[in-house]
Design a protein around this motif. Structure first.
Motif, short mmCIF file in Angstrom:
data_model
loop_
_atom_site.label_atom_id
_atom_site.label_comp_id
_atom_site.label_asym_id
_atom_site.label_seq_id
_atom_site.Cartn_x
_atom_site.Cartn_y
_atom_site.Cartn_z
N ASP A 1 -53.28 -10.26 -30.61
CA ASP A 1 -52.13 -10.38 -29.71
C ASP A 1 -51.40 -9.05 -29.57
O ASP A 1 -50.99 -8.67 -28.47
N PHE A 2 -51.22 -8.34 -30.69
CA PHE A 2 -50.56 -7.04 -30.61
C PHE A 2 -51.40 -6.06 -29.79
O PHE A 2 -50.86 -5.35 -28.93
N ALA A 3 -52.71 -6.01 -30.07
CA ALA A 3 -53.59 -5.08 -29.34
C ALA A 3 -53.58 -5.39 -27.85
O ALA A 3 -53.54 -4.47 -27.01
N ARG A 4 -53.60 -6.68 -27.50
CA ARG A 4 -53.58 -7.06 -26.09
C ARG A 4 -52.27 -6.67 -25.43
O ARG A 4 -52.26 -6.09 -24.33
N GLU A 5 -51.14 -6.95 -26.07
CA GLU A 5 -49.85 -6.62 -25.48
C GLU A 5 -49.64 -5.11 -25.40
O GLU A 5 -49.06 -4.60 -24.44
N PHE A 6 -50.14 -4.38 -26.40
CA PHE A 6 -50.04 -2.93 -26.35
C PHE A 6 -50.89 -2.37 -25.21
O PHE A 6 -50.47 -1.45 -24.51
N THR A 7 -52.06 -2.95 -25.00
CA THR A 7 -52.93 -2.52 -23.90
C THR A 7 -52.27 -2.82 -22.56
O THR A 7 -52.33 -2.01 -21.63
N ARG A 8 -51.64 -3.98 -22.45
CA ARG A 8 -50.91 -4.31 -21.22
C ARG A 8 -49.78 -3.32 -20.97
O ARG A 8 -49.57 -2.86 -19.84
N PHE A 9 -49.03 -3.01 -22.02
CA PHE A 9 -47.93 -2.06 -21.91
C PHE A 9 -48.46 -0.69 -21.46
O PHE A 9 -47.91 -0.06 -20.56
N SER A 10 -49.55 -0.24 -22.06
CA SER A 10 -50.16 1.04 -21.69
C SER A 10 -50.59 1.03 -20.23
O SER A 10 -50.42 2.03 -19.52
N ALA A 11 -51.14 -0.10 -19.78
CA ALA A 11 -51.59 -0.20 -18.40
C ALA A 11 -50.40 -0.12 -17.43
O ALA A 11 -50.50 0.49 -16.36
#
Length: 205
Positions: A81-91
């Protein structure tokens, strides 16, 4: 990944985009940047230099996930969940930087950047040994993405002038930028997020 196409873009914020993005870019950098510190110790007859290095939270999570899959065949949901949300934030930050949206990147809301990553069933979907070599197997993609990235910089400059004069992002250029982002995301999901063993296709779609 998909990004809503904006019918109109603000010329003023586009002109100063590299300035406006600084605060949120600093936040992103703190979470993801690789750091290095050198300490010099002076004794009676010698100078000793010690270098310590470390990555951000996101970088450390990659290594931890690799070890967890390798030794325990698990991918903790909260890590995912953290990795996914961090990837979304980066995008979102990337979309704002490359003028694909006028909305200032949120640390919480999806906004106009839509990104989904499926949570893997480690026992069924992932080979425990493959994470050791995925970064190596993805080398052809790194090469292609290098040249696509050069193209993206050229497109970015052209789009910047187009927005200043017309207030619009030319649709073919927009689609190219989104395509490059999709390609990079698939490689990231395979080689670094470690959520799939399916080799990424060579495609902008």
């Amino acid at each position: 990944m998909d990004i809503d196409y904006p019918e109109r873009l603000d010329r003023l914020t586009s002109f100063f985009r590299l300035i406006w993005i600084l605060p949120i870019a600093i936040v992103l950098n703190v979470l993801s940047a690789y750091t290095s510190q050198t300490v010099r110790t002076v004794t009676d007859n010698a100078v000793t230099t010690t270098t310590t290095s470390g990555g951000g939270i996101a970088a450390a999570l990659v290594g931890a996930t690799l070890l967890m899959i390798l030794f325990r065949k698990r991918y903790p949901r909260w890590w995912f969940d953290f990795a996914r949300e961090f990837t979304r934030f980066s995008a979102r930050v990337g979309a704002y930087l490359f003028l694909l949206t006028d909305r200032y990147p949120s640390t919480v809301e999806e906004q106009s950047v839509h990104l989904e990553i499926d949570y893997p069933d480690v026992e069924q979907d992932l080979n425990r040994w493959l994470p050791l070599v995925k970064w190596l197997l993805a080398i052809p993609h790194y090469i292609v993405l290098f040249f696509l990235g050069i193209g993206a910089i050229v497109v970015w400059v052209i789009a910047w002038f187009a927005i200043l004069f017309t207030g619009r992002y030319p649709r073919p250029l927009f689609d190219y930028m989104v395509g490059v982002g999709r390609w990079a995301l698939r490689v990231q999901a395979y080689a670094f997020l470690l959520v799939t063993d399916r080799y990424p296709p060579f495609s902008l779609r």
